[in-house]
Design an enzyme around this catalytic site. Structure first.
Site, PDB file in Angstrom:
ATOM      1  N   GLN A  41     -34.623  27.447  -2.637  1.00 16.52           N
ATOM      2  CA  GLN A  41     -33.968  28.667  -2.131  1.00 16.52           C
ATOM      3  C   GLN A  41     -33.492  29.563  -3.275  1.00 16.52           C
ATOM      4  O   GLN A  41     -33.460  30.782  -3.140  1.00 16.52           O
ATOM      5  CB  GLN A  41     -32.761  28.299  -1.250  1.00 16.52           C
ATOM      6  CG  GLN A  41     -33.110  27.743   0.116  1.00 16.52           C
ATOM      7  CD  GLN A  41     -33.135  26.232   0.121  1.00 16.52           C
ATOM      8  OE1 GLN A  41     -33.408  25.604  -0.904  1.00 16.52           O
ATOM      9  NE2 GLN A  41     -32.895  25.637   1.268  1.00 16.52           N
TER      10      GLN A  41
ATOM     11  N   ARG B 168     -32.957  30.668   7.558  1.00 21.70           N
ATOM     12  CA  ARG B 168     -32.066  29.574   7.154  1.00 21.70           C
ATOM     13  C   ARG B 168     -30.825  30.205   6.546  1.00 21.70           C
ATOM     14  O   ARG B 168     -30.760  31.412   6.363  1.00 21.70           O
ATOM     15  CB  ARG B 168     -32.762  28.555   6.238  1.00 21.70           C
ATOM     16  CG  ARG B 168     -33.810  29.026   5.291  1.00 21.70           C
ATOM     17  CD  ARG B 168     -33.351  30.000   4.262  1.00 21.70           C
ATOM     18  NE  ARG B 168     -32.181  29.526   3.536  1.00 21.70           N
ATOM     19  CZ  ARG B 168     -31.343  30.293   2.874  1.00 21.70           C
ATOM     20  NH1 ARG B 168     -31.510  31.619   2.838  1.00 21.70           N
ATOM     21  NH2 ARG B 168     -30.302  29.815   2.242  1.00 21.70           N
ATOM     22  N   GLY B 169     -29.853  29.356   6.198  1.00 22.43           N
ATOM     23  CA  GLY B 169     -28.562  29.880   5.735  1.00 22.43           C
ATOM     24  C   GLY B 169     -27.626  29.889   6.940  1.00 22.43           C
ATOM     25  O   GLY B 169     -28.002  30.391   8.006  1.00 22.43           O
TER      26      GLY B 169
ATOM     27  N   LYS C 195     -25.621  23.128   0.305  1.00 22.94           N
ATOM     28  CA  LYS C 195     -26.940  22.674  -0.126  1.00 22.94           C
ATOM     29  C   LYS C 195     -26.874  21.523  -1.108  1.00 22.94           C
ATOM     30  O   LYS C 195     -26.041  21.535  -2.013  1.00 22.94           O
ATOM     31  CB  LYS C 195     -27.684  23.878  -0.725  1.00 22.94           C
ATOM     32  CG  LYS C 195     -29.081  23.619  -1.216  1.00 22.94           C
ATOM     33  CD  LYS C 195     -29.984  22.952  -0.193  1.00 22.94           C
ATOM     34  CE  LYS C 195     -30.026  23.645   1.142  1.00 22.94           C
ATOM     35  NZ  LYS C 195     -30.587  22.812   2.229  1.00 22.94           N
TER      36      LYS C 195
ATOM     37  N   ASP D  24     -21.902  25.369   4.404  1.00 20.39           N
ATOM     38  CA  ASP D  24     -22.466  25.198   5.749  1.00 20.39           C
ATOM     39  C   ASP D  24     -21.427  24.692   6.743  1.00 20.39           C
ATOM     40  O   ASP D  24     -21.509  24.977   7.937  1.00 20.39           O
ATOM     41  CB  ASP D  24     -23.660  24.244   5.706  1.00 20.39           C
ATOM     42  CG  ASP D  24     -24.821  24.937   5.034  1.00 20.39           C
ATOM     43  OD1 ASP D  24     -24.859  24.977   3.797  1.00 20.39           O
ATOM     44  OD2 ASP D  24     -25.660  25.511   5.762  1.00 20.39           O
TER      45      ASP D  24
ATOM     46  N   ARG E 132     -30.672  22.366  14.093  1.00 17.27           N
ATOM     47  CA  ARG E 132     -30.226  21.858  12.788  1.00 17.27           C
ATOM     48  C   ARG E 132     -28.773  21.391  12.936  1.00 17.27           C
ATOM     49  O   ARG E 132     -27.972  22.068  13.578  1.00 17.27           O
ATOM     50  CB  ARG E 132     -30.329  22.955  11.701  1.00 17.27           C
ATOM     51  CG  ARG E 132     -31.789  23.337  11.402  1.00 17.27           C
ATOM     52  CD  ARG E 132     -31.903  24.189  10.158  1.00 17.27           C
ATOM     53  NE  ARG E 132     -31.700  23.400   8.956  1.00 17.27           N
ATOM     54  CZ  ARG E 132     -31.548  23.940   7.734  1.00 17.27           C
ATOM     55  NH1 ARG E 132     -31.557  25.263   7.591  1.00 17.27           N
ATOM     56  NH2 ARG E 132     -31.391  23.172   6.682  1.00 17.27           N
TER      57      ARG E 132
HETATM   58  O1  MRU Z   1     -31.039  24.562   4.236  1.00 18.97           O
HETATM   59  P1  MRU Z   1     -30.524  25.976   4.133  1.00 18.97           P
HETATM   60  O2  MRU Z   1     -31.368  26.856   3.282  1.00 18.97           O
HETATM   61  O3  MRU Z   1     -30.219  26.553   5.483  1.00 18.97           O
HETATM   62  O4  MRU Z   1     -29.131  25.809   3.374  1.00 18.97           O
HETATM   63  C1  MRU Z   1     -28.399  26.956   3.082  1.00 18.97           C
HETATM   64  C2  MRU Z   1     -27.193  26.702   2.269  1.00 18.97           C
HETATM   65  O5  MRU Z   1     -26.866  25.579   1.951  1.00 18.97           O
HETATM   66  C3  MRU Z   1     -26.329  27.890   1.949  1.00 18.97           C
HETATM   67  O6  MRU Z   1     -25.715  27.735   0.703  1.00 18.97           O
HETATM   68  C4  MRU Z   1     -25.238  28.014   3.025  1.00 18.97           C
HETATM   69  O7  MRU Z   1     -25.820  28.066   4.289  1.00 18.97           O
HETATM   70  C5  MRU Z   1     -24.367  29.195   2.828  1.00 18.97           C
HETATM   71  S1  MRU Z   1     -25.229  30.660   3.239  1.00 18.97           S
HETATM   72  C6  MRU Z   1     -24.215  32.001   3.252  1.00 18.97           C
END
Ligand code: MRU
Length: 336
Positions: A193, A45-46, A245, A234, A86
């Protein structure tokens, strides 16, 4: 470098982020369907990391295409499956579109050469991501002074990218420069996270940190214990509205109320110039179970009604600057 994802002998290997920090277990994907499922189930994820995973997924899936006649149909099936994993992170679509451009430009090559070309491109995306993060870190570190306490939300570290990290990468660059800093890590309910991944990364890197529940940041800001906040993103719309997030918006509002700078660190692949503002960013809703359970254990009444939006949008007016690989960008924004 902390491991996130790797291409190893025509397989995609990734650390299972659902099992951290308790266990360091690696998942091997041998086909594009398992890469798609790994993205959906948050093995990886990320935003930048899922972009890299999608690019690897395309290359892996296309290796199974056996004839030139099936190439277009095969590519499109793989592309559509990965695209549906996603909805929010722009980097996923950015990486898929880049792979599609390479496919279109190279589709007249013999099949083995075309397969090789797609693998090379996915590896370039992975390698470039680490370089980009390091650039973000080297621009952003000037915003952190020795003695600062920095708040971060979610995980925007090495695990959220191909390596190094965006928001955590900035913190890491400041720390490696010798600045004495402390990081406040929001636990980041419901998926944790922050508690599971950012705390794990910072402890491996030896960067001092304090884990807090999400509802504690406001009080600590008011007490003067937090000097600035840095988060990842994101998807960022043309006007600077930034999806990240869930809970990021609350941090931004609290930061403004307490006159604390709130920065967003992200590569240009996170920017979506096709969207005028953040109101148009698709926000993923995740399963109710993530809110109702912790480590598989029910923490509320079994039939509680639940909402679980995975992201929120911070209006541009709360973001004094974006830290990118091209430098620090401040409003007013202009796109050409
Ligand atoms: O749901 P996730 O864990 O994929 O969400 C991740 C985030 O919101 C991070 O802050 C974002 O992707 C930036 S990562 C460099």
């Amino acid at each position: 470098m902390l491991p996130t994802i790797e291409w190893v002998e025509d397989k995609v290997v990734m650390i299972d982020q659902r099992r951290l920090p308790g266990e360091e277990v690696y998942v091997e994907c041998r086909d594009y369907e398992s890469v798609a499922e790994a993205i959906e189930k948050m093995v990886i994820r990320g935003a930048p990391a899922i972009g890299v995973a999608a690019a690897f997924g395309v290359a892996l899936g296309f290796l199974k295409v056996t004839s030139q006649a099936d190439a277009d149909e095969g590519f499109s099936r793989i592309y559509q499956r990965l695209k549906a994993t996603r909805p929010t992170a722009r980097n996923l679509f950015w990486a898929l579109e880049r792979m599609q451009r390479i496919y279109k430009d190279s589709r007249n090559l013999p099949l083995p050469a075309l397969q090789k070309r797609l693998i090379e491109e996915a590896l370039d995306i992975e390698r470039e991501d680490v370089e980009i993060n390091k650039k973000i870190g080297s621009f952003g570190r000037s915003l952190i002074k020795t003695g600062d306490a920095v708040l971060t939300h979610c995980n925007a570290g090495a695990l959220a990218t191909a390596g190094w990290g965006t928001a955590v990468g900035v913190i890491r660059a400041a720390f490696e420069e010798g600045k004495k800093i402390k990081v406040f890590v929001d636990e980041t309910r419901p998926f944790l996270q922050g508690a599971r991944l950012t705390a794990w990364e910072l402890s491996k890197l030896g960067i001092p940190y304090v884990l807090i529940a999400d509802n504690m940041a406001g009080w600590l800001m008011q007490k003067g214990e937090i000097r600035l906040a840095i988060v990842g993103a994101d998807r960022i719309a043309r006007n600077g509205d930034a999806a990240n997030k869930i809970g990021t918006y609350s941090v931004a509002v609290l930061a403004r109320e307490n006159q604390i700078p709130f920065y967003v660190a992200a590569p240009l692949s996170t920017f979506d110039f096709s969207l005028e503002d953040g109101g148009r960013i698709p926000i993923e809703e995740r399963p109710a179970q993530e809110v109702k359970e912790i480590s598989g254990r029910l923490i509320t009444v079994a039939d509680a009604n639940v909402r679980n939006p995975a992201f929120d949008v911070t209006p541009a007016r709360y973001v004094p600057a974006f830290i990118t690989e091209r430098g620090i960008i401040c409003p007013p924004y202009q796109t050409h």
